[in-house]
Motif scaffolding. Structure first.
Motif, PDB file in Angstrom:
ATOM      1  N   THR A  14       0.829  -1.203   0.000  1.00  0.00           N
ATOM      2  CA  THR A  14       0.000   0.000   0.000  1.00  0.00           C
ATOM      3  C   THR A  14       0.867   1.259   0.000  1.00  0.00           C
ATOM      4  OG1 THR A  14      -1.811   1.119   1.174  1.00  0.00           O
ATOM      5  CG2 THR A  14      -0.162   0.021   2.530  1.00  0.00           C
ATOM      6  N   ASP A  15       0.313   2.348  -0.462  1.00  0.00           N
ATOM      7  CA  ASP A  15       0.982   3.645  -0.329  1.00  0.00           C
ATOM      8  C   ASP A  15       1.093   3.949   1.165  1.00  0.00           C
ATOM      9  OD1 ASP A  15       1.059   3.932  -3.048  1.00  0.00           O
ATOM     10  OD2 ASP A  15      -0.629   5.302  -3.163  1.00  0.00           O
ATOM     11  N   TRP A  16       2.231   4.502   1.577  1.00  0.00           N
ATOM     12  CA  TRP A  16       2.448   4.769   2.995  1.00  0.00           C
ATOM     13  C   TRP A  16       3.391   5.952   3.124  1.00  0.00           C
ATOM     14  CZ3 TRP A  16      -0.631   2.301   6.174  1.00  0.00           C
ATOM     15  CH2 TRP A  16      -0.422   2.418   7.547  1.00  0.00           C
ATOM     16  N   TYR A  17       3.090   6.874   3.991  1.00  0.00           N
ATOM     17  CA  TYR A  17       3.900   8.081   4.115  1.00  0.00           C
ATOM     18  C   TYR A  17       4.258   8.372   5.570  1.00  0.00           C
ATOM     19  CZ  TYR A  17       2.252   8.419  -0.605  1.00  0.00           C
ATOM     20  OH  TYR A  17       1.976   8.124  -1.915  1.00  0.00           O
ATOM     21  N   ASP A  18       4.630   7.342   6.287  1.00  0.00           N
ATOM     22  CA  ASP A  18       4.980   7.494   7.683  1.00  0.00           C
ATOM     23  C   ASP A  18       6.006   6.433   8.040  1.00  0.00           C
ATOM     24  OD1 ASP A  18       4.982   7.888  10.496  1.00  0.00           O
ATOM     25  OD2 ASP A  18       2.919   8.604  10.387  1.00  0.00           O
ATOM     26  N   GLU A  19       6.788   6.665   9.078  1.00  0.00           N
ATOM     27  CA  GLU A  19       7.787   5.694   9.504  1.00  0.00           C
ATOM     28  C   GLU A  19       7.251   4.735  10.555  1.00  0.00           C
ATOM     29  OE1 GLU A  19      11.403   7.599  10.592  1.00  0.00           O
ATOM     30  OE2 GLU A  19      11.739   8.364   8.581  1.00  0.00           O
ATOM     31  N   SER A  20       5.982   4.838  10.877  1.00  0.00           N
ATOM     32  CA  SER A  20       5.389   3.903  11.827  1.00  0.00           C
ATOM     33  C   SER A  20       4.020   3.455  11.331  1.00  0.00           C
ATOM     34  CB  SER A  20       5.273   4.531  13.216  1.00  0.00           C
ATOM     35  OG  SER A  20       4.449   5.662  13.172  1.00  0.00           O
ATOM     36  N   CYS A  21       3.589   2.330  11.857  1.00  0.00           N
ATOM     37  CA  CYS A  21       2.295   1.754  11.515  1.00  0.00           C
ATOM     38  C   CYS A  21       1.675   1.238  12.803  1.00  0.00           C
ATOM     39  CB  CYS A  21       2.494   0.614  10.514  1.00  0.00           C
ATOM     40  SG  CYS A  21       0.994  -0.310  10.133  1.00  0.00           S
ATOM     41  N   LEU A  22       0.492   1.717  13.110  1.00  0.00           N
ATOM     42  CA  LEU A  22      -0.229   1.252  14.290  1.00  0.00           C
ATOM     43  C   LEU A  22      -1.047   0.024  13.912  1.00  0.00           C
ATOM     44  CD1 LEU A  22      -1.535   4.642  15.688  1.00  0.00           C
ATOM     45  CD2 LEU A  22       0.381   3.317  16.528  1.00  0.00           C
ATOM     46  N   ILE A  23      -0.977  -1.014  14.733  1.00  0.00           N
ATOM     47  CA  ILE A  23      -1.804  -2.190  14.488  1.00  0.00           C
ATOM     48  C   ILE A  23      -2.630  -2.491  15.725  1.00  0.00           C
ATOM     49  CG2 ILE A  23      -0.256  -3.221  12.782  1.00  0.00           C
ATOM     50  CD1 ILE A  23       0.615  -5.195  15.000  1.00  0.00           C
ATOM     51  N   LYS A  24      -3.817  -3.020  15.484  1.00  0.00           N
ATOM     52  CA  LYS A  24      -4.703  -3.492  16.545  1.00  0.00           C
ATOM     53  C   LYS A  24      -5.165  -4.889  16.151  1.00  0.00           C
ATOM     54  CE  LYS A  24      -6.745   0.976  17.787  1.00  0.00           C
ATOM     55  NZ  LYS A  24      -8.010   1.730  17.874  1.00  0.00           N
ATOM     56  N   TYR A  25      -5.197  -5.773  17.117  1.00  0.00           N
ATOM     57  CA  TYR A  25      -5.682  -7.127  16.878  1.00  0.00           C
ATOM     58  C   TYR A  25      -6.823  -7.410  17.833  1.00  0.00           C
ATOM     59  CZ  TYR A  25      -6.198 -12.129  17.151  1.00  0.00           C
ATOM     60  OH  TYR A  25      -6.746 -13.378  17.170  1.00  0.00           O
ATOM     61  N   GLU A  26      -7.868  -8.075  17.318  1.00  0.00           N
ATOM     62  CA  GLU A  26      -8.995  -8.505  18.140  1.00  0.00           C
ATOM     63  C   GLU A  26      -9.369  -9.925  17.765  1.00  0.00           C
ATOM     64  OE1 GLU A  26     -12.553  -6.108  18.051  1.00  0.00           O
ATOM     65  OE2 GLU A  26     -11.365  -4.324  17.639  1.00  0.00           O
ATOM     66  N   PRO A  27      -9.516 -10.815  18.760  1.00  0.00           N
ATOM     67  CA  PRO A  27     -10.056 -12.138  18.436  1.00  0.00           C
ATOM     68  C   PRO A  27     -11.543 -12.008  18.118  1.00  0.00           C
ATOM     69  CG  PRO A  27      -9.682 -11.937  20.795  1.00  0.00           C
ATOM     70  CD  PRO A  27      -9.173 -10.675  20.151  1.00  0.00           C
ATOM     71  N   LYS A  28     -12.027 -12.753  17.136  1.00  0.00           N
ATOM     72  CA  LYS A  28     -13.449 -12.720  16.793  1.00  0.00           C
ATOM     73  C   LYS A  28     -14.216 -13.859  17.455  1.00  0.00           C
ATOM     74  CE  LYS A  28     -13.786 -10.435  12.365  1.00  0.00           C
ATOM     75  NZ  LYS A  28     -14.148 -10.646  10.966  1.00  0.00           N
ATOM     76  N   ASP A  29     -13.500 -14.908  17.858  1.00  0.00           N
ATOM     77  CA  ASP A  29     -14.119 -16.040  18.533  1.00  0.00           C
ATOM     78  C   ASP A  29     -13.685 -16.044  19.995  1.00  0.00           C
ATOM     79  OD1 ASP A  29     -15.262 -16.879  16.126  1.00  0.00           O
ATOM     80  OD2 ASP A  29     -13.548 -18.150  15.631  1.00  0.00           O
ATOM     81  N   SER A  30     -14.374 -16.829  20.827  1.00  0.00           N
ATOM     82  CA  SER A  30     -14.056 -16.834  22.257  1.00  0.00           C
ATOM     83  C   SER A  30     -12.763 -17.596  22.560  1.00  0.00           C
ATOM     84  CB  SER A  30     -15.220 -17.429  23.054  1.00  0.00           C
ATOM     85  OG  SER A  30     -15.493 -18.740  22.605  1.00  0.00           O
ATOM     86  N   LEU A  31     -12.457 -18.642  21.839  1.00  0.00           N
ATOM     87  CA  LEU A  31     -11.237 -19.413  22.079  1.00  0.00           C
ATOM     88  C   LEU A  31     -10.367 -19.360  20.833  1.00  0.00           C
ATOM     89  CD1 LEU A  31     -12.739 -22.539  23.860  1.00  0.00           C
ATOM     90  CD2 LEU A  31     -11.553 -20.614  24.910  1.00  0.00           C
ATOM     91  N   VAL A  32      -9.441 -18.416  20.797  1.00  0.00           N
ATOM     92  CA  VAL A  32      -8.539 -18.258  19.660  1.00  0.00           C
ATOM     93  C   VAL A  32      -7.126 -18.553  20.137  1.00  0.00           C
ATOM     94  CG1 VAL A  32      -7.631 -16.670  17.935  1.00  0.00           C
ATOM     95  CG2 VAL A  32     -10.020 -16.515  18.607  1.00  0.00           C
ATOM     96  N   SER A  33      -6.402 -19.333  19.350  1.00  0.00           N
ATOM     97  CA  SER A  33      -5.002 -19.617  19.673  1.00  0.00           C
ATOM     98  C   SER A  33      -4.194 -19.605  18.374  1.00  0.00           C
ATOM     99  CB  SER A  33      -4.869 -20.970  20.380  1.00  0.00           C
ATOM    100  OG  SER A  33      -5.282 -22.006  19.510  1.00  0.00           O
ATOM    101  N   GLY A  34      -2.899 -19.678  18.517  1.00  0.00           N
ATOM    102  CA  GLY A  34      -2.019 -19.687  17.354  1.00  0.00           C
ATOM    103  C   GLY A  34      -0.944 -18.633  17.481  1.00  0.00           C
TER     104      GLY A  34
END
Length: 129
Positions: free
Chosen positions: A100-120
């Protein structure tokens, strides 16, 4: 006639050599890139990735996501301060590259599980150009 054949043969031999040289130079430019590993996928988290780049200004980013998730999760990434975000659904075996086009030296990420028991585990690598 022999001169033409010699030129054609020389050209055919030089093209693969030139391709290998350019590929190795590109790989050398991205030595030392950081790969972040996330193994607590049953919980939400946020992180800031520092874009690895060799140019004076970042104009493009490759975000590589590799791993395996038992269940479903959602990864969201954005420029700071997280106003316009992009979302990637994660499930099962994952091998995604986002360019993707990007114009910054950092990238914020957020992760959320969609199921109640997620592993990996997922590994995220970013490269800026």
């Amino acid at each position: 006639m022999n001169t033409i054949r010699l030129k054609i043969l020389t050209t055919m031999l030089m093209l693969p050599a030139l391709s290998m040289l350019l590929y190795s130079c590109n790989m050398a430019n991205h030595k030392g890139k950081e790969v972040k590993v996330y193994s607590m996928l049953g919980k939400s988290f946020e992180d800031t990735l520092r874009i690895a780049h060799n140019s004076t200004a970042v104009t493009r980013m490759e975000l590589e996501i590799v791993g395996n998730i038992n269940g479903r999760g959602k990864l969201t990434y954005s420029h700071p301060p997280f106003i316009r975000e992009q979302t990637v659904d994660l499930q099962g075996s994952i091998n995604k590259t986002i360019i993707t086009d990007w114009y910054d030296e950092s990238c914020l990420i957020k992760y959320e599980p969609k199921d109640s028991l997620v592993s990996g585990e997922i590994k995220i690598n970013d490269i800026g150009y």
